[in-house]
Design an enzyme around this catalytic site. Structure first.
Site, PDB file in Angstrom:
ATOM      1  N   ASP A  62      79.832  44.445  59.743  1.00  0.00           N
ATOM      2  CA  ASP A  62      78.437  44.899  59.855  1.00  0.00           C
ATOM      3  C   ASP A  62      77.961  45.615  58.586  1.00  0.00           C
ATOM      4  O   ASP A  62      77.366  46.702  58.656  1.00  0.00           O
ATOM      5  CB  ASP A  62      78.276  45.865  61.043  1.00  0.00           C
ATOM      6  CG  ASP A  62      78.963  45.386  62.307  1.00  0.00           C
ATOM      7  OD1 ASP A  62      79.049  44.170  62.515  1.00  0.00           O
ATOM      8  OD2 ASP A  62      79.414  46.249  63.093  1.00  0.00           O
ATOM      9  N   GLU A  74      71.860  39.978  67.905  1.00  0.00           N
ATOM     10  CA  GLU A  74      72.049  41.333  67.376  1.00  0.00           C
ATOM     11  C   GLU A  74      71.890  41.312  65.861  1.00  0.00           C
ATOM     12  O   GLU A  74      71.531  40.300  65.267  1.00  0.00           O
ATOM     13  CB  GLU A  74      73.452  41.839  67.743  1.00  0.00           C
ATOM     14  CG  GLU A  74      74.575  40.956  67.193  1.00  0.00           C
ATOM     15  CD  GLU A  74      75.933  41.280  67.795  1.00  0.00           C
ATOM     16  OE1 GLU A  74      75.989  41.963  68.826  1.00  0.00           O
ATOM     17  OE2 GLU A  74      76.943  40.815  67.219  1.00  0.00           O
TER      18      GLU A  74
END
Length: 327
Positions: free
Chosen positions: A39, A209
């Site tokens: 991420d 997401e």
């Protein structure tokens, strides 16, 4: 005879140097640093590249975050534990997907924590602050900034976006829903939109997401991750609109796995080199040798556009990018 030997030695040395040069040109720069990290958010502060990733491990072990800095995208310095749960009393585990922005000479780090599954749990999106990009960061609010499920969006995967007029937005969301909200100038809360709502849903088709947004040629590029984060179908898609509010119509995938290189390529950010049209996409992927979902590494590639402004599909590589110094 000595001249012949000298000549042969010269040829041998020249060949060796040439081989070393070729070897250096093919040096593998991906992953950009060692360890399991995911991420990643890439950003530039004071002519230095920074990457802020999730420490990829079991949720119970995700209690801190490291940061990495580089002057040229190929040599990275680790800044360990820029924040941990000892500085955020309400955070217990699963510190995820940092997003950072400089505002009024302070560095604000937005993060998710605790992986809450309902409105009855403590956790969500928090904010930390520091006077330096390497921290240490301390809790800014003493509580989560977002701790409820609005429009069905799990409060995770936050991204802070600064618009052309200086307005900051929080864009976030898991569980296949994405919200946008206007941040107050001091980041202590939100400013309602004209219709009195605080969180507006901007979810595009196939969104899961990992939202990210940037502006190029006055167009708003919105990127997100699709598929399952532990699976091979994890990928990045995008849309383009005239406003940060959208509407965002999905254009297609631009980053995905390559069976020859790695699986599960996704959850990206974008770095634009100042005073140029050179863009880099920072993302995570899983090596072919790994089966553990948390075995993710952070990588970088160049990102290109066609003559119409559409993003060309990104080819994931082991080589990564060449050294690129900010002048």
């Amino acid at each position: 005879m000595k001249q012949v030997l000298y000549f042969l030695l010269l040829i041998s040395c020249t060949k060796t140097i040439a081989q070393e040069t070729v070897s250096n040109q093919k040096k593998n720069n991906n992953p950009i640093f060692k360890g399991w990290y995911a991420d990643p958010e890439g950003i530039i502060f004071d002519k230095t590249y920074w990457v802020y990733p999730t420490f990829s491990a079991r949720y119970e072990d995700q209690v801190f975050m490291d940061a990495f800095s580089s002057k040229d995208l190929t040599h990275w310095t680790k800044h360990p534990r820029i924040i941990d749960t000892s500085a955020v009393k309400w955070a217990k585990k699963a510190m995820w997907a940092p997003s950072i922005i400089k505002n009024k000479n302070k560095y604000f780090l937005f993060f998710g924590a605790n992986d809450i599954q309902s409105d009855n749990e403590i956790g969500g999106i928090g904010v930390a602050v520091s006077s330096k990009p390497e921290g240490p960061f301390k809790d800014y609010l003493g509580k989560p900034l977002v701790d409820k499920f609005y429009n069905g969006a799990q409060p995770i995967d936050q991204f802070v976006f600064r618009d052309k007029d200086g307005q900051h937005y929080l864009i976030y969301g898991g569980w296949r829903h994405c919200n946008i909200a206007k941040l107050k100038p001091d980041f202590t809360g939100f400013i309602p939109f004209e219709d009195k709502t605080v969180f507006k849903e901007i979810t595009p088709e196939n969104y899961v997401e990992g939202p990210f947004m940037f502006i190029r040629n006055n167009k708003y590029y919105f990127m997100w991750s699709e598929g399952g984060w532990t699976g091979p179908d994890y990928c990045v898609a995008y849309a383009i609109a005239d406003s940060p509010m959208g509407p965002f119509k999905r254009i297609g995938k631009i980053l995905e796995q390559d069976f020859k290189i790695a699986n599960g390529a996704g959850h990206n950010s974008v770095i634009k080199k100042p005073d140029s049209d050179q863009y880099f996409i920072v993302y995570h992927r899983r090596p072919l040798t790994e089966t553990d979902g948390n075995s993710r590494e952070t990588c970088i590639e160049e990102m290109h556009f066609d003559e119409n402004g559409f993003i060309k599909p990104v080819v994931i590589t082991n080589e990564g990018v060449k050294a690129s110094v900010i002048k």
